[in-house]
Write a protein that holds these residues in place. Structure first.
Motif, PDB file in Angstrom:
ATOM      1  N   HIS A   1      38.872 -12.665  40.472  1.00 33.03           N
ATOM      2  CA  HIS A   1      40.110 -12.808  41.235  1.00 33.03           C
ATOM      3  C   HIS A   1      40.866 -11.490  41.135  1.00 33.03           C
ATOM      4  N   ALA A   2      41.264 -10.954  42.280  1.00 31.98           N
ATOM      5  CA  ALA A   2      41.958  -9.671  42.309  1.00 31.98           C
ATOM      6  C   ALA A   2      43.210  -9.792  43.164  1.00 31.98           C
ATOM      7  N   ARG A   3      44.320  -9.235  42.673  1.00 30.03           N
ATOM      8  CA  ARG A   3      45.566  -9.290  43.437  1.00 30.03           C
ATOM      9  C   ARG A   3      46.443  -8.087  43.111  1.00 30.03           C
ATOM     10  N   LYS A   4      47.300  -7.765  44.080  1.00 28.14           N
ATOM     11  CA  LYS A   4      48.312  -6.734  43.875  1.00 28.14           C
ATOM     12  C   LYS A   4      49.474  -7.362  43.132  1.00 28.14           C
ATOM     13  N   GLU A   5      49.986  -6.670  42.132  1.00 25.01           N
ATOM     14  CA  GLU A   5      51.114  -7.201  41.374  1.00 25.01           C
ATOM     15  C   GLU A   5      52.346  -7.303  42.267  1.00 25.01           C
TER      16      GLU A   5
ATOM     17  N   THR B   1      50.219  -1.647  41.041  1.00 26.12           N
ATOM     18  CA  THR B   1      49.128  -1.948  40.118  1.00 26.12           C
ATOM     19  C   THR B   1      48.405  -3.187  40.610  1.00 26.12           C
ATOM     20  N   PHE B   2      47.155  -3.325  40.179  1.00 30.10           N
ATOM     21  CA  PHE B   2      46.318  -4.428  40.634  1.00 30.10           C
ATOM     22  C   PHE B   2      45.721  -5.131  39.421  1.00 30.10           C
ATOM     23  N   ASN B   3      45.677  -6.436  39.506  1.00 26.10           N
ATOM     24  CA  ASN B   3      45.155  -7.240  38.410  1.00 26.10           C
ATOM     25  C   ASN B   3      43.818  -7.836  38.819  1.00 26.10           C
ATOM     26  N   VAL B   4      42.801  -7.667  37.985  1.00 30.11           N
ATOM     27  CA  VAL B   4      41.477  -8.245  38.238  1.00 30.11           C
ATOM     28  C   VAL B   4      41.070  -9.062  37.015  1.00 30.11           C
ATOM     29  N   SER B   5      40.671 -10.294  37.243  1.00 33.18           N
ATOM     30  CA  SER B   5      40.223 -11.150  36.146  1.00 33.18           C
ATOM     31  C   SER B   5      38.923 -11.840  36.526  1.00 33.18           C
TER      32      SER B   5
ATOM     33  N   ARG C   1      38.472  -4.255  42.120  1.00 33.58           N
ATOM     34  CA  ARG C   1      39.702  -3.464  42.182  1.00 33.58           C
ATOM     35  C   ARG C   1      39.698  -2.547  43.403  1.00 33.58           C
TER      36      ARG C   1
ATOM     37  N   GLU D   1      42.467  -2.875  46.440  1.00 31.27           N
ATOM     38  CA  GLU D   1      43.275  -1.692  46.740  1.00 31.27           C
ATOM     39  C   GLU D   1      43.136  -1.319  48.215  1.00 31.27           C
TER      40      GLU D   1
END
Length: 264
Positions: free
Chosen positions: A190-194, A202-206, A222, A226
């Protein structure tokens, strides 16, 4: 590597109109592409007969659109030893009837060692269909063919190991990119822009499911989020990677296929 659009459903002109109702709302498949890995494919040919080895090697190494490096072994014992010494192959072609260690025994041993490479059994024309079917089942072969295999058969077999399907879907609250190679287990990210970050975002990837020790997969997610964010898309991304080959080359091809066909 390059991505090519699949003609049956995934072009931007036809795929954008395909919708299906789900519990969470409309889902729209917005693209389907095939990514091909364009690099040397290392294969192993296991046959006791010199003529079979050389004929197969000559065919495999003379394709204009595929670069194939062919190694050979004269029996199953040699094939197993190659893997014990650290060799790995994109595809293994093995004659089932061999002295020293048969193709079936060698295949069982390789599978027991954790080798998931496609192993293609080759049987002589005089072998009974029932015997060939039993050999296929007992040996954990990927597929089985009668000899001699012609160039078209060999190319089709190799293509199965290097083509990666990429499907793009748009949901009400997220985008999904599904990447698959036949017979591979999946990793879902799961990836999203903060939120609330406009300058130097910044971007979060889990990792939701699957491999958690593959930094290149995280890097792939990522780069995609982006790119999507820079293209104006605000939804998060769910990335499903069902890959046998998660090398840098394959992941670069996935990124290229998705970013070159920005349909969001």
């Amino acid at each position: 590597m390059k991505g090519r659009s699949s003609g049956d459903s995934g072009s931007s002109s036809s795929g954008s109109n395909k919708k299906a109702k789900t519990e969470t709302g409309d889902v729209r498949r917005i693209g389907r592409f095939t990514v091909s890995v364009e690099r040397a494919l290392k294969v192993l040919i296991v046959a006791a007969d010199d003529a079979i080895r050389e004929e197969c090697k000559a065919t495999l190494t003379h394709f204009e659109d595929l670069e194939v490096v062919a190694h050979t072994a004269s029996n199953g014992f040699e094939a197993v030893n190659l893997h014990l010494n650290g060799e790995s192959y994109r595809t293994i072609f093995v004659v089932l009837e061999m002295p020293v260690r048969s193709g079936i025994t060698a295949t069982r041993t390789l599978r027991g060692m954790g080798v998931n490479t496609p192993i293609v059994g080759m049987v002589r024309e005089e072998v009974d269909d029932g015997d060939a079917a039993r050999a296929f089942e007992e040996g954990s072969l990927t597929e089985c063919h009668r000899m001699p295999l012609n160039a078209d058969q060999l190319k089709t077999i190799l293509r199965r190991g290097i083509d990666t399907d990429v499907v793009l879907c748009a949901y009400d609250d997220h985008f999904m990119v599904i990447v698959t190679q036949i017979g591979a287990m999946g990793t879902i990210l799961h990836a999203r822009k903060e939120e609330g970050v406009s300058i130097n975002p910044t971007f979060n990837v889990s990792v939701i499911f699957g491999k958690r020790d593959e930094p290149m997969m995280v890097a792939c997610a990522r780069q995609l989020i982006e790119h999507m964010s820079n293209s104006g898309a605000s939804k998060p991304l769910v990335l499903s990677l069902g890959l046998k080959d998660h090398s840098m080359e394959t992941l670069k091809g996935v990124i290229s296929a998705v970013t070159q066909n920005s349909l969001w």
